[in-house]
Design a protein around this motif. Structure first.
Motif, PDB file in Angstrom:
ATOM      1  N   LEU A  40       0.779  -1.219   0.109  1.00 55.18           N
ATOM      2  CA  LEU A  40      -0.030  -0.063  -0.049  1.00 55.18           C
ATOM      3  C   LEU A  40       0.804   1.101   0.023  1.00 55.18           C
ATOM      4  O   LEU A  40       0.851   2.158  -0.868  1.00 55.18           O
ATOM      5  N   PRO A  91      -1.660   1.182   8.379  1.00 58.60           N
ATOM      6  CA  PRO A  91      -2.792   1.574   7.348  1.00 58.60           C
ATOM      7  C   PRO A  91      -3.208   0.139   6.684  1.00 58.60           C
ATOM      8  O   PRO A  91      -2.745  -0.682   6.412  1.00 58.60           O
ATOM      9  N   ARG A  92      -4.444   0.480   6.356  1.00 55.37           N
ATOM     10  CA  ARG A  92      -5.214  -0.761   5.496  1.00 55.37           C
ATOM     11  C   ARG A  92      -5.865  -0.378   4.146  1.00 55.37           C
ATOM     12  O   ARG A  92      -6.251  -1.117   3.613  1.00 55.37           O
ATOM     13  N   SER A  93      -5.593   0.796   3.740  1.00 57.56           N
ATOM     14  CA  SER A  93      -6.134   1.260   2.402  1.00 57.56           C
ATOM     15  C   SER A  93      -5.075   2.180   1.828  1.00 57.56           C
ATOM     16  O   SER A  93      -4.350   2.887   2.907  1.00 57.56           O
ATOM     17  N   VAL A  94      -4.957   2.550   0.956  1.00 58.01           N
ATOM     18  CA  VAL A  94      -4.311   3.639  -0.051  1.00 58.01           C
ATOM     19  C   VAL A  94      -4.813   4.865   0.081  1.00 58.01           C
ATOM     20  O   VAL A  94      -4.015   5.903   0.256  1.00 58.01           O
ATOM     21  N   GLU A  95      -6.161   4.980   0.496  1.00 61.08           N
ATOM     22  CA  GLU A  95      -6.779   6.207   0.835  1.00 61.08           C
ATOM     23  C   GLU A  95      -6.218   7.053   1.930  1.00 61.08           C
ATOM     24  O   GLU A  95      -6.014   7.947   1.802  1.00 61.08           O
ATOM     25  N   ARG A  98      -2.617   8.138   1.107  1.00 55.82           N
ATOM     26  CA  ARG A  98      -2.911   9.349   0.208  1.00 55.82           C
ATOM     27  C   ARG A  98      -3.375  10.476   0.763  1.00 55.82           C
ATOM     28  O   ARG A  98      -2.926  11.541   0.641  1.00 55.82           O
TER      29      ARG A  98
END
Length: 105
Positions: A40, A91-95, A98
């Motif tokens: 990620l 973190p568990r998401s790229v969002e 970002r």
């Protein structure tokens, strides 16, 4: 391929004096959470040549991690000119990465 966490960390004074955008990525090479987050982080930082990505091996007695009050891995600290602007833990998401990166890039 993702680079390993390095045991030789910069000093806090070097980080505080840094200019531009930087992501301090605290963790260890054997940490499952760090291994899961690595793709990620890599996806978000790929092509971000103006953002310095420093992977720091963390653990008990490691001064840089303690100075940033790191307690869980991975912890990503997003800095602009040596000042923390955002932080992401496990973190568990790229969002979420970002969003934090947008505060420094």
């Amino acid at each position: 391929m993702d680079s390993p966490y390095l045991p030789q960390a910069p000093t806090r004074a070097e980080i505080d004096a840094a200019t531009g955008a930087m992501v301090l990525n605290f963790g260890t090479n054997w940490c499952g959470h760090c291994q899961a987050a690595a793709p990620l982080v890599q996806q978000v930082l790929q092509g971000q040549n103006d953002v310095q990505h420093v992977k720091v091996e963390d653990g008990s007695g490691r001064e840089l991690g303690r100075s940033f009050h790191v307690t869980l891995w991975p912890t990503l600290v997003f800095l602009r000119d040596g000042v923390e602007q955002a932080r992401v833990v496990r973190p568990r998401s790229v969002e979420v990465i970002r969003d934090a990166l947008a505060k420094v890039a």
